[in-house]
Scaffold this motif. Structure first.
Motif, PDB file in Angstrom:
ATOM      1  N   ILE A  43      -2.487 -18.911  84.424  1.00 42.07           N
ATOM      2  CA  ILE A  43      -2.959 -17.616  84.897  1.00 42.07           C
ATOM      3  C   ILE A  43      -3.620 -16.881  83.726  1.00 42.07           C
ATOM      4  CG2 ILE A  43      -2.280 -15.394  85.868  1.00 42.07           C
ATOM      5  CD1 ILE A  43      -2.050 -17.792  87.786  1.00 42.07           C
TER       6      ILE A  43
ATOM      7  N   GLY B  53       1.406 -20.816  89.527  1.00 40.30           N
ATOM      8  CA  GLY B  53       0.721 -20.189  88.403  1.00 40.30           C
ATOM      9  C   GLY B  53       1.622 -20.163  87.189  1.00 40.30           C
TER      10      GLY B  53
ATOM     11  N   THR C 224      -6.098 -16.627  89.053  1.00 43.74           N
ATOM     12  CA  THR C 224      -4.995 -16.546  90.018  1.00 43.74           C
ATOM     13  C   THR C 224      -5.495 -16.825  91.423  1.00 43.74           C
ATOM     14  OG1 THR C 224      -3.952 -14.858  88.636  1.00 43.74           O
ATOM     15  CG2 THR C 224      -3.129 -15.100  90.885  1.00 43.74           C
ATOM     16  N   ARG C 225      -6.584 -16.187  91.781  1.00 44.33           N
ATOM     17  CA  ARG C 225      -7.168 -16.387  93.105  1.00 44.33           C
ATOM     18  C   ARG C 225      -7.687 -17.813  93.265  1.00 44.33           C
ATOM     19  NH1 ARG C 225      -9.555 -12.905  96.991  1.00 44.33           N
ATOM     20  NH2 ARG C 225      -9.995 -14.187  98.821  1.00 44.33           N
TER      21      ARG C 225
END
Length: 231
Positions: free
Chosen positions: A192, A212, A198-199
């Protein structure tokens, strides 16, 4: 006066991540390893034979996390140990004479150095891709995915989940390219860095779960006396 650039094909004699560790973690006199290309049948056999034996030797493992399947991302340093080129999604380290020959047979034209080099500089995956780049990604992902699927199947046959580490292994697996769900991977884990990564990890289709992992890594460039790693 005129300015010229020369493009040429060279062997990689240092694994990029190992180069990073030598520079960052001070590995000193540790002998460096030469990356090998599973496009060659004998090398491919060695990889699968080694993994088959590893599965037998490690019955206690529930999840196999593949850090790198076959091809490394582009990571280059200069003589002052400065990180100069990093392209997590770049294909600069995937080229071999055998693969170029097979590409020509399948697509009807031969790739040129300029398809991988852009005006004397490393062509970045963040540039709008030209036809040759798209064709190479399609060609490469067909080969990589077939072998990833075999590794995932071997893991499942041994009663283990197969997890892919996002960054090092994007090349060839192409998580957002149609058909990723057919590889049989159970999960994807990634670092992350910010909201974008993250997305990017969370939205990957075709796996049971995503994970993550927060930065920073436990490396000396972050964890040392007097530094605040919490930032």
């Amino acid at each position: 006066m005129h300015e010229y650039t020369v493009s040429f094909l060279a062997y990689i004699i240092w694994d990029p991540v190992e180069m990073y560790n030598h520079l960052t973690n001070g590995w000193g006199d540790k002998e460096h390893e030469i990356p090998f290309d599973i496009y060659h049948p004998a090398t491919r056999k060695f990889v699968f034979d080694t993994f088959e034996q590893w599965l037998k030797d490690n019955p206690q493992v529930d999840v196999v996390r593949f850090t790198t399947f076959f091809y490394q991302f582009t990571l280059l340093f200069d003589q002052k140990q400065r990180e100069k080129v990093v392209d997590w999604f770049g294909c600069a380290c995937t080229v071999s004479p055998a693969a170029l020959d097979d590409f020509e047979k399948e697509y009807g034209y031969r790739l040129r150095p300029e398809d991988f080099v852009d005006g004397g500089a490393y062509n970045s995956a963040w540039r709008v891709p030209r036809k040759a780049q798209r064709d190479w990604i399609d060609f490469l992902s067909g080969f990589v995915r077939a072998n990833v699927k075999k590794l995932a199947s071997m893991s499942h046959a041994a009663g283990k989940e197969a997890m892919m580490f996002l960054g090092d292994q994007w090349i060839g697996t192409e998580p957002y390219k149609d058909g990723f769900e057919d590889l049989g991977l159970d999960a994807v884990v990634g670092s992350i860095g910010d909201g974008t990564t993250t997305r990017m990890i969370a939205d990957i289709p075709g796996v049971k779960y995503t994970e993550g992992r927060f930065l920073p890594y436990f490396f000396p460039d972050t964890f040392y006396e007097g530094n605040d790693p919490s930032i």
